[in-house]
Motif scaffolding. Sequence first.
Motif, mmCIF file in Angstrom:
data_model
loop_
_atom_site.group_PDB
_atom_site.id
_atom_site.type_symbol
_atom_site.label_atom_id
_atom_site.label_comp_id
_atom_site.label_asym_id
_atom_site.label_seq_id
_atom_site.Cartn_x
_atom_site.Cartn_y
_atom_site.Cartn_z
ATOM 1 N N GLN A 45 7.117 4.920 23.707
ATOM 2 C CA GLN A 45 6.223 5.807 22.813
ATOM 3 C C GLN A 45 5.427 5.296 21.525
ATOM 4 O O GLN A 45 5.930 4.747 20.639
ATOM 5 N N PRO A 46 4.099 4.875 22.139
ATOM 6 C CA PRO A 46 3.221 4.486 21.220
ATOM 7 C C PRO A 46 2.999 4.969 19.856
ATOM 8 O O PRO A 46 2.554 4.258 18.798
ATOM 9 N N SER A 47 3.115 6.094 19.583
ATOM 10 C CA SER A 47 2.854 6.645 18.313
ATOM 11 C C SER A 47 4.115 6.497 17.164
ATOM 12 O O SER A 47 3.609 6.532 16.185
ATOM 13 N N GLU A 48 5.309 6.084 17.838
ATOM 14 C CA GLU A 48 6.306 5.444 16.861
ATOM 15 C C GLU A 48 5.932 4.323 16.178
ATOM 16 O O GLU A 48 5.858 3.985 15.099
ATOM 17 N N MET A 49 5.291 3.356 17.053
ATOM 18 C CA MET A 49 4.694 1.975 16.519
ATOM 19 C C MET A 49 3.607 2.201 15.706
ATOM 20 O O MET A 49 3.359 1.378 14.971
ATOM 21 N N MET A 50 2.761 3.096 16.056
ATOM 22 C CA MET A 50 1.416 3.514 15.177
ATOM 23 C C MET A 50 1.932 3.716 13.675
ATOM 24 O O MET A 50 1.212 3.397 12.961
ATOM 25 N N LYS A 51 3.068 4.138 13.573
ATOM 26 C CA LYS A 51 3.724 4.381 12.007
ATOM 27 C C LYS A 51 3.341 3.174 11.201
ATOM 28 O O LYS A 51 3.147 3.144 10.099
ATOM 29 N N LEU A 52 3.707 1.872 11.791
ATOM 30 C CA LEU A 52 4.035 0.964 11.300
ATOM 31 C C LEU A 52 2.659 0.066 11.474
ATOM 32 O O LEU A 52 1.643 -0.344 10.257
ATOM 33 N N ALA A 53 1.521 0.196 12.440
ATOM 34 C CA ALA A 53 0.450 -0.384 12.769
ATOM 35 C C ALA A 53 -0.483 0.070 11.525
ATOM 36 O O ALA A 53 -1.483 -0.610 11.444
ATOM 37 N N ILE A 54 -0.568 1.322 11.456
ATOM 38 C CA ILE A 54 -1.631 1.898 10.482
ATOM 39 C C ILE A 54 -1.452 1.353 9.129
ATOM 40 O O ILE A 54 -2.579 0.793 8.365
ATOM 41 N N VAL A 55 -0.324 1.055 8.743
ATOM 42 C CA VAL A 55 -0.122 0.422 7.264
ATOM 43 C C VAL A 55 -0.405 -1.091 7.485
ATOM 44 O O VAL A 55 -1.132 -1.797 6.620
ATOM 45 N N LEU A 56 -0.072 -1.970 8.804
ATOM 46 C CA LEU A 56 -0.420 -3.186 8.985
ATOM 47 C C LEU A 56 -1.912 -3.279 8.932
ATOM 48 O O LEU A 56 -2.230 -4.580 8.094
ATOM 49 N N VAL A 57 -2.522 -2.583 9.517
ATOM 50 C CA VAL A 57 -4.003 -2.827 9.529
ATOM 51 C C VAL A 57 -4.803 -2.500 8.518
ATOM 52 O O VAL A 57 -5.702 -3.011 7.919
ATOM 53 N N LEU A 58 -4.289 -1.475 7.743
ATOM 54 C CA LEU A 58 -5.108 -1.099 6.355
ATOM 55 C C LEU A 58 -4.896 -2.052 5.472
ATOM 56 O O LEU A 58 -5.782 -2.505 4.521
ATOM 57 N N ALA A 59 -3.498 -2.902 5.527
ATOM 58 C CA ALA A 59 -3.219 -3.923 4.471
ATOM 59 C C ALA A 59 -4.155 -4.851 4.698
ATOM 60 O O ALA A 59 -4.652 -5.646 3.743
ATOM 61 N N ARG A 60 -4.425 -5.253 5.929
ATOM 62 C CA ARG A 60 -5.259 -6.267 6.475
ATOM 63 C C ARG A 60 -6.570 -6.117 5.938
ATOM 64 O O ARG A 60 -7.528 -6.888 5.442
ATOM 65 N N TYR A 61 -7.321 -4.894 6.180
ATOM 66 C CA TYR A 61 -8.447 -4.495 5.725
ATOM 67 C C TYR A 61 -8.934 -4.546 4.529
ATOM 68 O O TYR A 61 -9.771 -5.127 4.101
ATOM 69 N N TYR A 62 -7.661 -4.162 3.526
ATOM 70 C CA TYR A 62 -8.205 -4.184 2.034
ATOM 71 C C TYR A 62 -7.609 -5.715 1.533
ATOM 72 O O TYR A 62 -8.272 -5.639 0.456
ATOM 73 N N GLN A 63 -7.244 -6.515 2.601
ATOM 74 C CA GLN A 63 -6.976 -7.915 1.845
ATOM 75 C C GLN A 63 -8.353 -8.709 1.683
ATOM 76 O O GLN A 63 -8.679 -9.398 0.485
ATOM 77 N N TYR A 64 -9.353 -8.047 2.204
ATOM 78 C CA TYR A 64 -10.727 -8.698 2.037
ATOM 79 C C TYR A 64 -11.916 -7.962 1.642
ATOM 80 O O TYR A 64 -12.873 -8.265 1.622
ATOM 81 N N VAL A 65 -11.375 -6.567 0.999
ATOM 82 C CA VAL A 65 -12.296 -6.085 -0.073
ATOM 83 C C VAL A 65 -12.213 -6.458 -1.061
ATOM 84 O O VAL A 65 -11.213 -6.518 -2.038
ATOM 85 N N PRO A 66 -13.334 -6.759 -1.933
ATOM 86 C CA PRO A 66 -13.544 -7.255 -3.044
ATOM 87 C C PRO A 66 -13.211 -6.120 -4.162
ATOM 88 O O PRO A 66 -13.206 -4.869 -3.829
#
Length: 369
Positions: free
Chosen positions: A111-132
């Motif tokens: 069930q990919p949607s279950e893992m997406m609950k964690l992946a959305i946090v992971l990718v946004l944390a990575r995204y804002y890591q590099y935002v000044p």
Amino acid sequence: MDLLNGPWRRELARLPWGMVLIICAIAGFGLVVLYSAAGGSLNPWALKQGVRFAILLVGALALALVPPERWLGWAWPIYITLLVALVGVELAGAVRGGSQRWLDIGIMQFQPSEMMKLAIVLVLARYYQYVPKGYESRPDVLIPALALIAMPVGLVMLQPDLGTALSILFGGVVVLFLAGVRLWLFGTAAAAVAAMLPVAWSMLHDYQRKRVLIFLDPESDPRGAGYHITQSKIAIGSGGLSGKGFLNGTQSHLDYLPELHTDFAFATMAEEWGLMGGLFVIILYGLVLAWGIRTAISARSQFQRLLSLGLTATLFFYLAINMMMVMGLAPVVGIPLPLISWGGSAMMTVMILLGVVMGIARANRPRFD
């Protein structure tokens, strides 16, 4: 080579073993609830759940040994893979219970949607890591972040799975807030959502509309759509202060309470253990949430802080919605109680979540070489 000597032994010693014990206590109490739900039998739920938890606990401890910087590098591949999997669900997903949520990958249904609950946090944390700092609310920064949230939410709504879509949305919005997006933008978004409620209502499936109407007035159909929540409130209320006693629940054992081992496991527990049992579970969960927040505060980078707080908020969403749901304070959306409700996908998601946060906690503990 002895893996328990040298560096490996020091890294294992830095794991938050006190929190591991608390997690085991919650899961252990969950096994007691499932044992009672089956009428005093290890089958069909408690034994399998116990084996599943033991395996996933080992997996969570292994994840805790992964340096947080690795997750920084894996964020985009994980998110893109799951997004493609969600598209695959729409094209060739397995249908169960009237919903198309699973991919058949041979050895199991995923069930990919279950893992997406964690992946959305992971990718946004990575995204804002590099935002000044100070750029978080600029349109050229905010619009791509919103798109990262909107794509999986939209795909999950098509399955349809309102509870999981809301969980993904909640995790993403929390990370935006924690990253520093200006508060007035959230107010504007809330007003826009309120204005679009009539359109959203028209897009809901009939059973989803019925859930909302029954939430507002469960007594309007106590033997039909309102049956679940009515019986749940009866079970919780009849437990009183100390409960009816272990294996003495009537709503559950006489089959009045539906889904007593999954979505309504808290009601099963509250009937037999009462308010004291409910407070015991809530306190243990509170300790886990407080630990997740402390882990974020002590983190050394923006990525680790956002990841720890975002995952902790996702766990809070699980807890809050399930408990509010069984008490009639939220519509029934099919979100299980972490570590207590029966279910493999949900438990795997929660254990991965805890393993990642434990890894951040381990990485930020002082070394005693």
